[in-house]
Design a protein around this motif. Structure first.
Motif, PDB file in Angstrom:
ATOM      1  N   PRO A  25       0.838  -1.216   0.000  1.00  0.00           N
ATOM      2  CA  PRO A  25       0.000   0.000   0.000  1.00  0.00           C
ATOM      3  C   PRO A  25       0.866   1.256   0.000  1.00  0.00           C
ATOM      4  CG  PRO A  25       0.042  -0.974   2.193  1.00  0.00           C
ATOM      5  CD  PRO A  25       0.785  -1.920   1.288  1.00  0.00           C
ATOM      6  N   SER A  26       0.319   2.348  -0.592  1.00  0.00           N
ATOM      7  CA  SER A  26       1.016   3.633  -0.623  1.00  0.00           C
ATOM      8  C   SER A  26       0.705   4.402   0.649  1.00  0.00           C
ATOM      9  CB  SER A  26       0.584   4.434  -1.863  1.00  0.00           C
ATOM     10  OG  SER A  26       1.122   5.731  -1.821  1.00  0.00           O
ATOM     11  N   GLU A  27       1.756   5.049   1.185  1.00  0.00           N
ATOM     12  CA  GLU A  27       1.583   5.803   2.415  1.00  0.00           C
ATOM     13  C   GLU A  27       0.873   7.134   2.162  1.00  0.00           C
ATOM     14  OE1 GLU A  27       5.348   6.266   4.204  1.00  0.00           O
ATOM     15  OE2 GLU A  27       5.646   4.108   4.611  1.00  0.00           O
ATOM     16  N   GLN A  28       0.984   7.700   0.942  1.00  0.00           N
ATOM     17  CA  GLN A  28       0.384   8.997   0.648  1.00  0.00           C
ATOM     18  C   GLN A  28      -1.062   8.878   0.170  1.00  0.00           C
ATOM     19  OE1 GLN A  28       3.348   8.033  -0.594  1.00  0.00           O
ATOM     20  NE2 GLN A  28       4.719   9.260   0.717  1.00  0.00           N
ATOM     21  N   THR A  29      -1.377   7.766  -0.535  1.00  0.00           N
ATOM     22  CA  THR A  29      -2.709   7.603  -1.098  1.00  0.00           C
ATOM     23  C   THR A  29      -3.328   6.329  -0.566  1.00  0.00           C
ATOM     24  OG1 THR A  29      -1.929   6.376  -3.018  1.00  0.00           O
ATOM     25  CG2 THR A  29      -1.936   8.785  -3.201  1.00  0.00           C
ATOM     26  N   SER A  30      -4.553   6.132  -0.939  1.00  0.00           N
ATOM     27  CA  SER A  30      -5.251   4.912  -0.513  1.00  0.00           C
ATOM     28  C   SER A  30      -5.104   3.787  -1.518  1.00  0.00           C
ATOM     29  CB  SER A  30      -6.746   5.221  -0.308  1.00  0.00           C
ATOM     30  OG  SER A  30      -7.323   5.691  -1.524  1.00  0.00           O
ATOM     31  N   SER A  31      -4.204   3.976  -2.452  1.00  0.00           N
ATOM     32  CA  SER A  31      -3.968   2.947  -3.466  1.00  0.00           C
ATOM     33  C   SER A  31      -2.927   1.950  -2.979  1.00  0.00           C
ATOM     34  CB  SER A  31      -3.516   3.588  -4.784  1.00  0.00           C
ATOM     35  OG  SER A  31      -2.273   4.245  -4.583  1.00  0.00           O
ATOM     36  N   ALA A  32      -2.743   0.833  -3.752  1.00  0.00           N
ATOM     37  CA  ALA A  32      -1.760  -0.201  -3.408  1.00  0.00           C
ATOM     38  C   ALA A  32      -1.249  -0.846  -4.686  1.00  0.00           C
ATOM     39  CB  ALA A  32      -2.374  -1.262  -2.496  1.00  0.00           C
ATOM     40  N   VAL A  33      -0.016  -1.354  -4.619  1.00  0.00           N
ATOM     41  CA  VAL A  33       0.615  -2.072  -5.742  1.00  0.00           C
ATOM     42  C   VAL A  33       0.576  -3.561  -5.425  1.00  0.00           C
ATOM     43  CG1 VAL A  33       2.738  -2.464  -7.032  1.00  0.00           C
ATOM     44  CG2 VAL A  33       2.090  -0.126  -6.345  1.00  0.00           C
ATOM     45  N   LEU A  34       0.017  -4.326  -6.347  1.00  0.00           N
ATOM     46  CA  LEU A  34       0.011  -5.788  -6.228  1.00  0.00           C
ATOM     47  C   LEU A  34       1.148  -6.342  -7.078  1.00  0.00           C
ATOM     48  CD1 LEU A  34      -1.462  -8.234  -5.028  1.00  0.00           C
ATOM     49  CD2 LEU A  34      -2.884  -8.270  -7.095  1.00  0.00           C
ATOM     50  N   LEU A  35       2.060  -7.072  -6.476  1.00  0.00           N
ATOM     51  CA  LEU A  35       3.285  -7.512  -7.157  1.00  0.00           C
ATOM     52  C   LEU A  35       3.395  -9.036  -7.074  1.00  0.00           C
ATOM     53  CD1 LEU A  35       6.073  -6.959  -8.465  1.00  0.00           C
ATOM     54  CD2 LEU A  35       6.977  -6.609  -6.156  1.00  0.00           C
ATOM     55  N   TYR A  36       3.596  -9.646  -8.240  1.00  0.00           N
ATOM     56  CA  TYR A  36       3.852 -11.092  -8.313  1.00  0.00           C
ATOM     57  C   TYR A  36       5.257 -11.305  -8.867  1.00  0.00           C
ATOM     58  CZ  TYR A  36      -1.209 -11.551  -7.799  1.00  0.00           C
ATOM     59  OH  TYR A  36      -2.492 -11.473  -7.339  1.00  0.00           O
ATOM     60  N   ILE A  37       6.074 -12.012  -8.122  1.00  0.00           N
ATOM     61  CA  ILE A  37       7.430 -12.351  -8.582  1.00  0.00           C
ATOM     62  C   ILE A  37       7.482 -13.885  -8.715  1.00  0.00           C
ATOM     63  CG2 ILE A  37       9.893 -12.212  -8.102  1.00  0.00           C
ATOM     64  CD1 ILE A  37       9.327  -9.805  -6.326  1.00  0.00           C
ATOM     65  N   ILE A  38       7.456 -14.342  -9.946  1.00  0.00           N
ATOM     66  CA  ILE A  38       7.403 -15.784 -10.235  1.00  0.00           C
ATOM     67  C   ILE A  38       8.827 -16.256 -10.582  1.00  0.00           C
ATOM     68  CG2 ILE A  38       6.393 -17.574 -11.689  1.00  0.00           C
ATOM     69  CD1 ILE A  38       4.051 -15.615 -12.178  1.00  0.00           C
ATOM     70  N   ARG A  39       9.247 -17.260  -9.897  1.00  0.00           N
ATOM     71  CA  ARG A  39      10.637 -17.753 -10.038  1.00  0.00           C
ATOM     72  C   ARG A  39      10.633 -19.104 -10.761  1.00  0.00           C
ATOM     73  NH1 ARG A  39      14.002 -19.809  -4.777  1.00  0.00           N
ATOM     74  NH2 ARG A  39      15.993 -20.370  -5.797  1.00  0.00           N
ATOM     75  N   ASP A  40      11.395 -19.174 -11.851  1.00  0.00           N
ATOM     76  CA  ASP A  40      11.557 -20.429 -12.589  1.00  0.00           C
ATOM     77  C   ASP A  40      12.580 -21.316 -11.845  1.00  0.00           C
ATOM     78  OD1 ASP A  40      11.762 -22.484 -14.365  1.00  0.00           O
ATOM     79  OD2 ASP A  40      12.595 -21.293 -16.015  1.00  0.00           O
ATOM     80  N   MET A  41      12.133 -22.472 -11.357  1.00  0.00           N
ATOM     81  CA  MET A  41      13.010 -23.370 -10.590  1.00  0.00           C
ATOM     82  C   MET A  41      13.786 -24.345 -11.478  1.00  0.00           C
ATOM     83  SD  MET A  41      12.561 -22.377  -7.519  1.00  0.00           S
ATOM     84  CE  MET A  41      13.317 -23.703  -6.579  1.00  0.00           C
ATOM     85  N   GLY A  42      13.550 -24.314 -12.790  1.00  0.00           N
ATOM     86  CA  GLY A  42      14.213 -25.248 -13.704  1.00  0.00           C
ATOM     87  C   GLY A  42      15.735 -25.217 -13.623  1.00  0.00           C
ATOM     88  N   PRO A  43      16.362 -24.005 -13.694  1.00  0.00           N
ATOM     89  CA  PRO A  43      17.829 -23.973 -13.636  1.00  0.00           C
ATOM     90  C   PRO A  43      18.386 -24.576 -12.342  1.00  0.00           C
ATOM     91  CG  PRO A  43      16.975 -21.903 -14.471  1.00  0.00           C
ATOM     92  CD  PRO A  43      15.793 -22.682 -14.003  1.00  0.00           C
ATOM     93  N   LEU A  44      17.721 -24.305 -11.194  1.00  0.00           N
ATOM     94  CA  LEU A  44      18.215 -24.870  -9.926  1.00  0.00           C
ATOM     95  C   LEU A  44      18.062 -26.388  -9.912  1.00  0.00           C
ATOM     96  CD1 LEU A  44      19.318 -24.539  -7.086  1.00  0.00           C
ATOM     97  CD2 LEU A  44      16.972 -24.154  -6.286  1.00  0.00           C
ATOM     98  N   HIS A  45      16.904 -26.881 -10.407  1.00  0.00           N
ATOM     99  CA  HIS A  45      16.713 -28.325 -10.451  1.00  0.00           C
ATOM    100  C   HIS A  45      17.726 -28.984 -11.380  1.00  0.00           C
ATOM    101  CE1 HIS A  45      12.229 -27.923  -9.089  1.00  0.00           C
ATOM    102  NE2 HIS A  45      13.096 -27.686  -8.116  1.00  0.00           N
ATOM    103  N   ASP A  46      17.995 -28.350 -12.523  1.00  0.00           N
ATOM    104  CA  ASP A  46      19.010 -28.896 -13.439  1.00  0.00           C
ATOM    105  C   ASP A  46      20.381 -28.946 -12.763  1.00  0.00           C
ATOM    106  OD1 ASP A  46      17.074 -29.149 -15.353  1.00  0.00           O
ATOM    107  OD2 ASP A  46      17.606 -27.287 -16.413  1.00  0.00           O
ATOM    108  N   ARG A  47      20.683 -27.898 -12.023  1.00  0.00           N
ATOM    109  CA  ARG A  47      21.966 -27.857 -11.325  1.00  0.00           C
ATOM    110  C   ARG A  47      22.065 -28.971 -10.288  1.00  0.00           C
ATOM    111  NH1 ARG A  47      24.117 -22.765  -7.661  1.00  0.00           N
ATOM    112  NH2 ARG A  47      26.133 -23.687  -7.058  1.00  0.00           N
TER     113      ARG A  47
END
Length: 439
Positions: free
Chosen positions: A145-167
């Motif tokens: 949420p923003s401290e100045q306004t009543s709005s908010a940012v919705l954030l999705y950070i999707i992580r691809d696990m393929g490289p770690l599994h391959d490693r």
């Protein structure tokens, strides 16, 4: 038998060492994989924090920066500002459609506890699950949420696990290959060590078989003569020659007695049960008495026997005088019988500069060829292989060597200067007694 035993022991040691190696490498692989996962999680957590700070502290987040974060961390970023999605094409192309990933993230974030209707800071972590997905993903969803306004940012950070599994799979295969190579090396080493460990036993068994075969051959001859002599003495047609046949039988009994005594000495020495009565003896006195006892025997064989002692008193010995006399009887009788008549035989005592005591029997006969020096102390070995008389069994020097070992000494042979053989019984410092300690 030894071939089968060698194979079984090799298999046993190979399996045991391979199992130990597998356990060690499995533990090491798990630790390495855990470190890799922890490192990747830490990088992802730092990236999430950086994106979160950038979104909350800056009014404007550049697409180029988001693209670099996506590409570096194999991420898919999606943001909504007050319900309006951010138009962002992404910094790379994942295996699954971005829209599919975002739709699943929106759906499963709510199940994980995210409530977009409540305007306070929220953060949930979950794995994306869907039959339509070809890869493996995790997601961090945040409501900022923003401290100045009543709005908010919705954030999705999707992580691809393929490289770690391959490693992780690559690490597992690397450790598996390392185990296979190590198991092969350990199998080779197990075979080598088992072969080396069993070699003395195999050689001892072979010598024992040869010894038994040779002993049987030597026993057969006098027994055959003994049986034939007794049968002839009892036969009516040769009854008048009975005393002669009985004399032959008595000679063969004496031969059997000597052979049996020699065999018992060698067998007792092998088993470690040969009895000796050790006591302090005066070496000078022993050698003088030995000379006096064998001087007449030497004359009967056409030899002159001399005794050569150093000017200094000889150290005393801790020995069995009877066994020691038996040792030198073998050496002296060999010198008398194998040396040409008229050649001298000498009993020689020496005090080496390094300490200890050497007592030698020196003859001037044909000597011992260099090719025979390594085998004349073997059982049933004869220095002259063409010799066919029945007075020697080839056990004398073996018995003498056994008696020398019982007294902590070594029996060796060397060439006599000018021709002949010198048999030396060598005692070192720790097997002779200093006379001064008894004064």
């Amino acid at each position: 038998m030894f071939k089968h035993l060698r194979r079984r022991l090799t298999i046993l040691f190979s399996v045991l060492t391979a199992a130990v190696l597998a356990a060690a490498l499995t533990a090491t692989c798990r630790m390495a994989q855990n470190e890799a996962v922890s490192g990747a999680d830490l990088v992802f957590a730092n990236t999430v924090s950086a994106i979160e700070d950038a979104v909350t502290e800056n009014n404007l987040v550049r697409d180029s920066w988001l693209a670099s974060q996506e590409a570096a961390g194999r991420l898919v970023l999606y943001m909504e500002d007050n319900g309006h999605p951010l138009v962002f094409s992404g910094g790379w192309t994942p295996a699954d459609e971005r829209a599919t990933l975002v739709a699943l993230a929106r759906e499963q974030a709510v199940s994980a506890g995210l409530n977009p209707d409540r305007l306070h800071r929220q953060k949930v972590n979950f794995s994306l699950n869907g039959a339509q997905l070809s890869g493996s993903y995790t997601c961090t969803a945040m409501l900022l949420p923003s401290e100045q306004t009543s709005s908010a940012v919705l954030l999705y950070i999707i992580r691809d696990m393929g490289p770690l599994h391959d490693r992780l799979w690559i690490m597992a295969w690397q450790y598996t290959a390392l185990w296979a190579a190590g198991a092969l090396i350990l199998a080779f080493l197990s075979h080598w060590m088992v072969d080396r460990a069993l070699r003395p036993t195999a050689q001892a068994m072979q010598k024992q078989r040869e010894f038994v075969a040779a002993a049987g051959h030597e026993l057969r001859s006098p027994l055959t003569v003994l049986k034939a002599s007794l049968q002839a003495a009892q036969a009516p047609e040769t009854a008048h020659l009975a005393p002669q046949f009985l004399s032959h039988a008595a000679s063969e009994v004496d031969r059997l007695s000597r052979l049996t005594e020699d065999l018992l000495i060698l067998a007792g020495g092998d088993a470690g049960v040969l009895r000796t009565s050790l006591a302090k003896i005066s070496t000078d006195t022993f050698l003088v008495e030995l000379y006096e006892r064998f001087a007449p025997v030497a004359r009967n064989h056409g030899h002159s026997l001399t005794l050569n002692l150093p000017n200094k008193p000889l150290p005393d010995l801790h020995a069995d005088a009877q066994r020691l006399e038996q040792l030198f009887a073998v050496l002296l009788n060999n010198a008398f019988e194998y040396s040409p008549a008229g050649t001298p035989v000498e009993i020689l005592a020496e005090l080496p500069p390094s300490g200890g005591l050497h007592i030698a029997v020196v003859d001037h006969g044909p000597g011992v060829p260099d090719t025979e020096k390594s085998r004349i102390f073997d059982r049933f070995a004869r220095g002259d292989r063409s010799r066919t008389d029945k007075t020697h069994f080839g056990l004398g020097l073996a018995v003498a060597s056994q008696i020398a070992s019982l007294h902590g000494a070594i029996l060796r042979v060397r060439d006599t200067p000018g021709g002949g053989a010198t048999f030396v019984v060598e005692w070192r410092n720790n097997h002779v007694l200093d006379r001064s300690s008894f004064s």
